[in-house]
Motif scaffolding. Sequence first.
Motif, mmCIF file in Angstrom:
data_model
loop_
_atom_site.group_PDB
_atom_site.id
_atom_site.type_symbol
_atom_site.label_atom_id
_atom_site.label_comp_id
_atom_site.label_asym_id
_atom_site.label_seq_id
_atom_site.Cartn_x
_atom_site.Cartn_y
_atom_site.Cartn_z
ATOM 1 N N ALA A 145 1.322 -0.917 0.458
ATOM 2 C CA ALA A 145 0.042 -0.235 0.131
ATOM 3 C C ALA A 145 0.901 0.777 -0.060
ATOM 4 O O ALA A 145 0.620 1.853 -1.001
ATOM 5 N N LEU A 146 2.000 1.399 0.744
ATOM 6 C CA LEU A 146 3.054 2.716 0.990
ATOM 7 C C LEU A 146 3.869 2.805 -0.265
ATOM 8 O O LEU A 146 4.008 3.348 -0.998
ATOM 9 N N ARG A 147 3.585 1.360 -0.921
ATOM 10 C CA ARG A 147 4.810 1.521 -2.172
ATOM 11 C C ARG A 147 4.071 2.190 -3.436
ATOM 12 O O ARG A 147 4.556 3.217 -4.682
ATOM 13 N N ASP A 148 2.335 2.411 -3.549
ATOM 14 C CA ASP A 148 1.541 3.254 -3.705
ATOM 15 C C ASP A 148 1.999 4.711 -3.764
ATOM 16 O O ASP A 148 2.203 5.953 -4.586
ATOM 17 N N ALA A 149 2.159 5.605 -3.523
ATOM 18 C CA ALA A 149 3.738 7.031 -2.568
ATOM 19 C C ALA A 149 4.643 7.034 -3.490
ATOM 20 O O ALA A 149 4.998 8.256 -3.783
ATOM 21 N N ILE A 150 5.666 5.447 -3.976
ATOM 22 C CA ILE A 150 6.942 6.229 -4.504
ATOM 23 C C ILE A 150 6.035 6.203 -6.042
ATOM 24 O O ILE A 150 6.329 7.155 -6.787
ATOM 25 N N VAL A 151 4.791 5.178 -6.448
ATOM 26 C CA VAL A 151 4.044 5.804 -8.068
ATOM 27 C C VAL A 151 3.526 6.771 -8.044
ATOM 28 O O VAL A 151 3.451 7.383 -9.078
ATOM 29 N N LYS A 152 3.531 7.445 -7.533
ATOM 30 C CA LYS A 152 2.380 9.111 -7.133
ATOM 31 C C LYS A 152 3.253 9.678 -6.734
ATOM 32 O O LYS A 152 3.312 11.001 -6.742
ATOM 33 N N TYR A 153 4.855 9.972 -6.484
ATOM 34 C CA TYR A 153 5.550 10.897 -6.359
ATOM 35 C C TYR A 153 5.352 12.793 -6.980
ATOM 36 O O TYR A 153 5.293 13.389 -5.856
ATOM 37 N N ARG A 154 5.098 11.797 -7.817
ATOM 38 C CA ARG A 154 4.481 13.429 -9.254
ATOM 39 C C ARG A 154 3.982 13.993 -8.902
ATOM 40 O O ARG A 154 4.069 15.073 -9.820
ATOM 41 N N ASP A 155 3.058 12.972 -8.735
ATOM 42 C CA ASP A 155 1.510 13.966 -8.844
ATOM 43 C C ASP A 155 1.342 14.744 -8.365
ATOM 44 O O ASP A 155 -0.072 15.615 -8.441
ATOM 45 N N ASP A 156 1.350 14.497 -6.875
ATOM 46 C CA ASP A 156 0.728 15.933 -5.826
ATOM 47 C C ASP A 156 1.834 16.278 -5.050
ATOM 48 O O ASP A 156 2.729 15.994 -4.482
ATOM 49 N N PRO A 157 2.242 17.773 -5.766
ATOM 50 C CA PRO A 157 3.172 18.329 -4.942
ATOM 51 C C PRO A 157 3.489 18.507 -2.700
ATOM 52 O O PRO A 157 4.506 18.045 -2.599
ATOM 53 N N ASP A 158 1.517 17.921 -2.341
ATOM 54 C CA ASP A 158 2.146 18.105 -1.362
ATOM 55 C C ASP A 158 2.558 16.896 -0.434
ATOM 56 O O ASP A 158 3.313 16.134 0.082
ATOM 57 N N MET A 159 2.543 15.437 -1.736
ATOM 58 C CA MET A 159 2.573 14.447 -1.700
ATOM 59 C C MET A 159 4.387 14.649 -0.911
ATOM 60 O O MET A 159 4.875 13.299 -0.271
#
Length: 295
Positions: A145-159
């Motif tokens: 579940a946390l690895r999705d944060a790697i995939v979407k790293y550039r999608d949201d400046p806050d993230m």
Amino acid sequence: MEDRGQEPEFETQSRRRDSYLDRSEVSSCVKYILFFTNLILFVAAAGALGLGIWIQVLKGKVVLHLVDLLFDPSVMIMCLGGSVTFLVAFFGCFGSLRENLVLLTIYHTLVTLLLLVELALVVFVFVFYFSPETLESLNIVPEDALRDAIVKYRDDPDMQDLIDGIQEMMDCCGVSNTPTGYRDWNENIYFNCSDFNPSHERCSVPFSCCVLNPGDKINILCGNSALEVTTEVAEKAIHPEGCLYKLGVWIQRNSLIVGGSTLGIFIPQIIAICFAKQLKDQIEAQTAKWKFDRT
């Protein structure tokens, strides 16, 4: 003469009965401590929730996945945390002020449920780090579940800012519970090391993974080529360990701090539960007294 001797005794019993009925069973101390504590939380939560909603409206963001919730501070802390705190504090605040048994029962139940959820989370973390085979047997892999944060790293400046902040604070790279967590960045379309990736960041990791010595200036290209060299070479420029791995190491080294912080979170909630239960019992006792007076 006999009647005169009995009259004072009757009056004394009557005065005692009136005194008993006039005395409130509800403690003002318990009532107003519970009220003012929840009033402060209520106002703070309303402010946080309003600010979080305003930020989401400005960003025009829609939460679709768990990772969008976990790695967006405006959603996780302000919206979700604010909503839960606002709801719980509402019942505690007005339930204690109005001496309402229904609201106090809801408040008591909600705080108890929150405490149980937090306790379950602590047990989950303990099992994850000290008995990982248990989770594997249940087919539970938090890293997925946390690895999705790697995939979407550039999608949201806050993230992106939150992930960079975590990696810089913990001297880690990636999310895995392994000493080579930095290789998680292969799953991001900008950083992956495939031959077909045209990005100028190919085979790199974010600058927040880099080793930064005191006095050094931040070099946003310091993680270049980290994914196409061996770990021995990469660790000269970056921190190779995954953040879950580094968190586990920190927990083991600072078990007393972790235990003290956990108690610091649990104890106020336990006190709130006890106060709510005590106030409920006092209100019920006062209600029973009123019924007795009517008879």
